[in-house]
Design an enzyme around this catalytic site. Structure first.
Site, PDB file in Angstrom:
ATOM      1  N   GLU A  47       0.827  -1.221   0.000  1.00 45.48           N
ATOM      2  CA  GLU A  47       0.000   0.000   0.000  1.00 45.48           C
ATOM      3  C   GLU A  47       0.855   1.262   0.000  1.00 45.48           C
ATOM      4  O   GLU A  47       0.585   2.209   0.743  1.00 45.48           O
ATOM      5  CB  GLU A  47      -0.945   0.000   1.203  1.00 45.48           C
ATOM      6  CG  GLU A  47      -1.921  -1.158   1.172  1.00 45.48           C
ATOM      7  CD  GLU A  47      -2.967  -1.110   2.278  1.00 45.48           C
ATOM      8  OE1 GLU A  47      -2.907  -0.213   3.130  1.00 45.48           O
ATOM      9  OE2 GLU A  47      -3.851  -1.987   2.274  1.00 45.48           O
ATOM     10  N   GLU A  91      -3.963  -8.996   0.665  1.00 39.61           N
ATOM     11  CA  GLU A  91      -4.360  -8.716   2.047  1.00 39.61           C
ATOM     12  C   GLU A  91      -5.873  -8.703   2.084  1.00 39.61           C
ATOM     13  O   GLU A  91      -6.493  -7.994   1.280  1.00 39.61           O
ATOM     14  CB  GLU A  91      -3.777  -7.369   2.482  1.00 39.61           C
ATOM     15  CG  GLU A  91      -3.737  -7.212   3.982  1.00 39.61           C
ATOM     16  CD  GLU A  91      -3.015  -5.930   4.389  1.00 39.61           C
ATOM     17  OE1 GLU A  91      -1.834  -5.744   4.009  1.00 39.61           O
ATOM     18  OE2 GLU A  91      -3.652  -5.120   5.062  1.00 39.61           O
TER      19      GLU A  91
HETATM   20  C1  GAL Z   1      -3.984  -2.472   5.585  1.00 39.92           C
HETATM   21  C2  GAL Z   1      -2.490  -2.389   5.857  1.00 39.92           C
HETATM   22  C3  GAL Z   1      -2.117  -3.189   7.085  1.00 39.92           C
HETATM   23  C4  GAL Z   1      -3.053  -2.877   8.198  1.00 39.92           C
HETATM   24  C5  GAL Z   1      -4.454  -3.201   7.773  1.00 39.92           C
HETATM   25  C6  GAL Z   1      -5.494  -3.016   8.842  1.00 39.92           C
HETATM   26  O1  GAL Z   1      -4.408  -1.454   4.780  1.00 39.92           O
HETATM   27  O2  GAL Z   1      -1.774  -2.886   4.771  1.00 39.92           O
HETATM   28  O3  GAL Z   1      -0.803  -2.904   7.464  1.00 39.92           O
HETATM   29  O4  GAL Z   1      -2.931  -1.539   8.509  1.00 39.92           O
HETATM   30  O5  GAL Z   1      -4.774  -2.352   6.704  1.00 39.92           O
HETATM   31  O6  GAL Z   1      -6.759  -3.273   8.336  1.00 39.92           O
END
Ligand code: GAL
Length: 811
Positions: free
Chosen positions: A427, A503
């Site tokens: 991100e 993710e």
């Molecule tokens: C994502 C990020 C993670 C964490 C997660 C929480 O956007 O890559 O590191 O912050 O959100 O939902």
């Protein structure tokens, strides 16, 4: 891959050098004998500096985990842009509220009387948080910046053979340098490697398996060396240590030997069958053995294909993965192999087959375990490139260090068969703008140059922007973070032909806590700063597990997912970023103590295809909810089940397509609470009863119960047994809401290491031998001493019958 280690400490170094003549290299891992002090001590670089009043510690070490938690530590008044925030607010527990900021020094002494001009010495750090500056005998040897990087320095010209050598390491951590608890200190191994000048270079071996058939595998081994007129003999051993083939060569290409070795009827590496071979390379000058190194590797084929997505050894394989931060809950970030092994055992039982080291370099220990236990690995490098997420983050070092950091990541870890993909970023705000596209390509090229065998991904959250700019199209693997609504469009726009859920989910819950009414909600908060374990709460940018399942089941081009996260971690207490005392995450499938939340069983019911899953929630102790609607969910590998409350049927539920949740969960929404027994009977495909489970309302806490799946540990001063503590009523029924304060005593050849109850709002310190139960449970970590023997743990609490457990350790 790691060389076999000789863990030699000050006293035995002299003897070992004196006696082991044939030994070609020594790896001295500096674990014991360190001195540590916080603060700035520039005079500590001097050999004659008096550090007698400094703390004695062992490395790996995390100086901040001992607390205390403090609301004001790294209080960040910021708007988290990637979470869509526009107004700055006060974030208290963002980096765990633990004292990681500031400077600190480590000192160690070592003697090398037999070191001579034919030898070379290297000092290797597998991670130092952060901005390490390294001094030997008062002289600066070098420095690094990124706390997650592996790096080494040649110290040949700095060491003395006539007197003791003094190693001093300065570390310094800035506030607003992280989005989670980064830890502090020499949290991974530090080693000194002594070898001949004519020797194999550091991380000089690269093993690949470019051709694999049932009959034969070609193992290619490239070995970079220093020296002239050399000969390399490499033998391959199977898992039983039997030599299966060997090769000898004198042909150097620049400074690299290139060997191809055939393995007949190869045993392939996979998560189901993690078969490992070993290569032993011996370097000779004439008949003199100059160097010898050993590497483990696996024979496995990975393919990412526009039509079929990802295949392992020719079989289409989906990533059933989890993201993990590097902290180990109550141990902080100090790496510990048995703690990592326990995490992987828990994940294996869930059916997980892959890990993403978010958002940085993994520990070597974790990779070794993934090789052995069978997990694929997505090794990530950065959470920031040149554009900041936090003021003092990696953006400060990107231009000067990114290339070195990527090169070291790849060289140090490329022989691990578990790694099947690299990630150059998570991100990163550089997803916006043309420079970002260039950076993505630049980084991907570095990975490719270093390792032509594995693809590169980036976890993208700005999916629309990356569709427009070409950023997403240039990646080997387009990784989407959340954004389930954009999968289809991304699949159509991107050229790769598949999408990875790099993710997913970010569903939030607290173990054993349930909230009413039961309803889907985004960023839902409650007065007790907990989230509901009905698994229907998520973040404004994220989604529920079922949303990801639907995509994976309906779209064959989705190659799998990496869930955020496998375990809770210190810091980032969303949705309570602004609520003190929340100081650790709610995202975990398992809590900070490693205890499974209900969500564990939801994933298990889908991922673990060998064992049945049948799990009921919530618990059944709802004093005051008599007659009130208290929905019951069952997470199961079966398609249908019947629920009974005190013997009365509440009907049969069958998985169906009415809603996404109905597809994956059995839900009885109208159950009215009454004390007693809740029982579920699951049916097989033919409608016959196949399995059953029941839970009961418990009475008052009466007795403490201790349980562990590791009763025997190694007497090496590092191994851990995790003991789960719970309380039961006088009939032996677990009390799911108990919060008793307990105290712990350890006798014999073990020490109390830490405890954790998984409560994200607890400010109790992990290393003190007392803690409250949270939702009826906590976990105690017992560490071995270096002597074999019995270990007794007893746990007591006011008004409760004591709990005892006997463990033992062996040499
Ligand atoms: C994502 C990020 C993670 C964490 C997660 C929480 O956007 O890559 O590191 O912050 O959100 O939902």
């Amino acid at each position: 891959m790691r060389y076999f280690k000789h863990i030699l400490f000050l006293l035995c170094i002299i003897t070992s050098f004196g006696t082991l003549k044939a030994q070609t290299r020594d790896i001295i891992t500096l674990k014991k004998g360190w001195k540590f002090n916080k603060g700035n001590h520039p005079e500590a670089i001097k050999s004659n500096f008096d550090d007698s009043h400094w703390e004695d510690i062992t490395v790996p070490h995390d100086w901040a985990i001992y607390g205390p938690f403090d609301k004001n530590i790294d209080k960040q008044v910021v708007a988290i842009e990637q979470n869509g925030e526009e107004v700055a607010t006060e974030k208290t527990g963002r980096t765990g509220a633990l004292p990681y900021i500031g400077e600190a020094w480590y000192r160690h002494t070592f003697s090398l009387p037999n070191f001579n001009t034919n030898k070379k010495a290297i000092i290797l750090f597998e991670g130092a948080m952060s901005q390490p500056e390294v001094f030997i005998n008062g002289q600066k040897v070098g420095e690094w910046k990124y706390g997650y990087a592996y790096f080494y320095f040649d110290i040949t010209d700095y060491i003395s053979t006539t007197q003791e050598n003094t190693l001093a390491v300065k570390l310094s951590n800035q506030g607003e340098s992280s989005r989670w608890y980064p830890g502090a200190g020499l949290y991974r191994n530090v080693s000194i490697i002594i070898k001949n000048k004519e020797s194999i270079d550091q991380w000089g071996t690269f093993i690949t398996t470019p051709l694999i058939t049932q009959e034969i595998a070609k193992v290619n081994i490239k070995t970079r060396v220093s020296g002239k007129d050399l000969r390399l003999v490499t033998a391959i051993l199977d898992a039983d240590g039997k030599q299966v083939n060997s090769n000898e060569t004198v042909q150097l290409f620049n400074n690299e030997f290139d060997q191809n070795i055939a393995i007949n009827n190869p045993n392939l590496w996979s998560p189901e069958s993690p078969y490992l071979y070993t290569s032993v390379s011996r370097l000779y000058a004439g008949n003199d053995l100059k160097d010898e190194i050993t590497n483990r590797f696996g024979i496995r084929q990975i393919e990412y294909n526009q039509k079929t997505g990802f295949s392992l050894n020719g079989e289409i394989t989906k990533f059933k993965g989890v993201c993990l931060h590097h902290d180990l809950g109550p141990l902080g970030t100090a790496v510990n192999k048995s703690a990592l092994r326990r995490q992987l055992r828990i994940l294996k039982d869930m059916g997980c087959n892959a890990i993403r080291s978010s958002h940085n370099m993994p520990s070597i220990e974790q990779l070794e375990l993934c090789d052995e236990m069978g997990f694929m690995f997505l090794a990530e490098s950065f959470d920031e490139w040149a554009k900041p997420k936090v003021k003092n983050g990696y953006n400060l070092y990107f231009d000067t260090y990114a290339e070195k950091d990527v090169v070291n990541l790849v060289r140090a870890t490329r022989n691990h068969p578990c790694i099947v993909m690299w990630s150059s970023g998570n991100e990163v705000p550089d997803q916006w703008g043309a420079e970002g596209v260039k950076r993505a390509k630049w980084l991907q090229d570095i990975f490719h140059n270093e390792d032509p065998t594995r693809p590169v991904t980036v976890g993208m959250d700005q999916v629309k922007a990356t569709m427009e700019s070409g950023f997403g199209a240039l990646l080997d693997v387009p990784g989407l973070n959340y954004r389930v609504h954009l999968y289809e469009e991304a699949y159509n726009k991107f050229p790769q032909g598949f999408i990875l859920g790099s993710e997913t989910a970010s569903t939030v819950s607290s173990r054993g806590i349930y909230k009413f009414p039961v309803e889907k909600a985004s960023m839902k908060t409650y007065d007790d700063f907990q989230s509901s374990s009905y698994d229907l709460e998520y973040c404004s940018w994220s989604n529920l597990p079922d949303d990801d399942f639907v995509l994976q089941d309906d779209k064959p081009w989705v190659i799998g997912e990496f869930i955020w996260t496998g375990f809770d971690y210190l810091g980032e207490p969303t949705p309570y970023d602004e609520a003190w005392p929340s100081r650790s995450s709610y995202f975990g499938i398992n809590d900070l103590a490693g205890l499974p939340k209900d969500r564990y069983y939801l994933y298990r019911s889908r991922w673990n295809t060998k064992d049945e899953t049948l799990h009921i929630l919530p618990h059944w102790n709802w004093d005051g909810r008599e007659g009130k609607t208290t929905p019951v969910f069952v997470y199961t590998s079966y398609d249908s089940a019947e629920l009974f409350l005190n013997g009365k049927s509440l009907g049969v539920q069958k998985k169906n397509n009415d809603t996404k949740q109905n597809r994956y969960r059995l839900m009885w929404m109208d159950v009215r609470y009454e004390t007693g027994t809740l029982k579920v009977i699951a049916f097989d495909k033919d409608g016959n009863p196949a399995s059953e489970k029941e839970i009961k309302t418990a009475g008052k806490p009466h007795q403490i119960v201790l349980d562990t799946d590791v009763k025997t540990i190694k007497a090496n001063g590092e191994d851990l047994s995790y003991v789960t503590v719970s309380v039961v009523d006088k009939n032996g029924i677990p009390c799911p809401t108990a919060t008793n304060q307990l105290t712990f005593k350890v006798k014999g050849e073990g020490t109390y290491r830490a405890a954790c109850n998984g409560d994200a709002t607890s400010l109790e310190l992990f290393h003190l031998p007392t803690m409250k139960l949270f939702s009826g449970k906590l976990v105690i970590l017992i560490q071995s001493t270096e002597n074999a023997g019995n270990i007794e743990l007893s746990v007591s609490g006011k008004g409760l019958k004591k709990g005892n457990i006997s463990l033992s350790s062996f040499k």
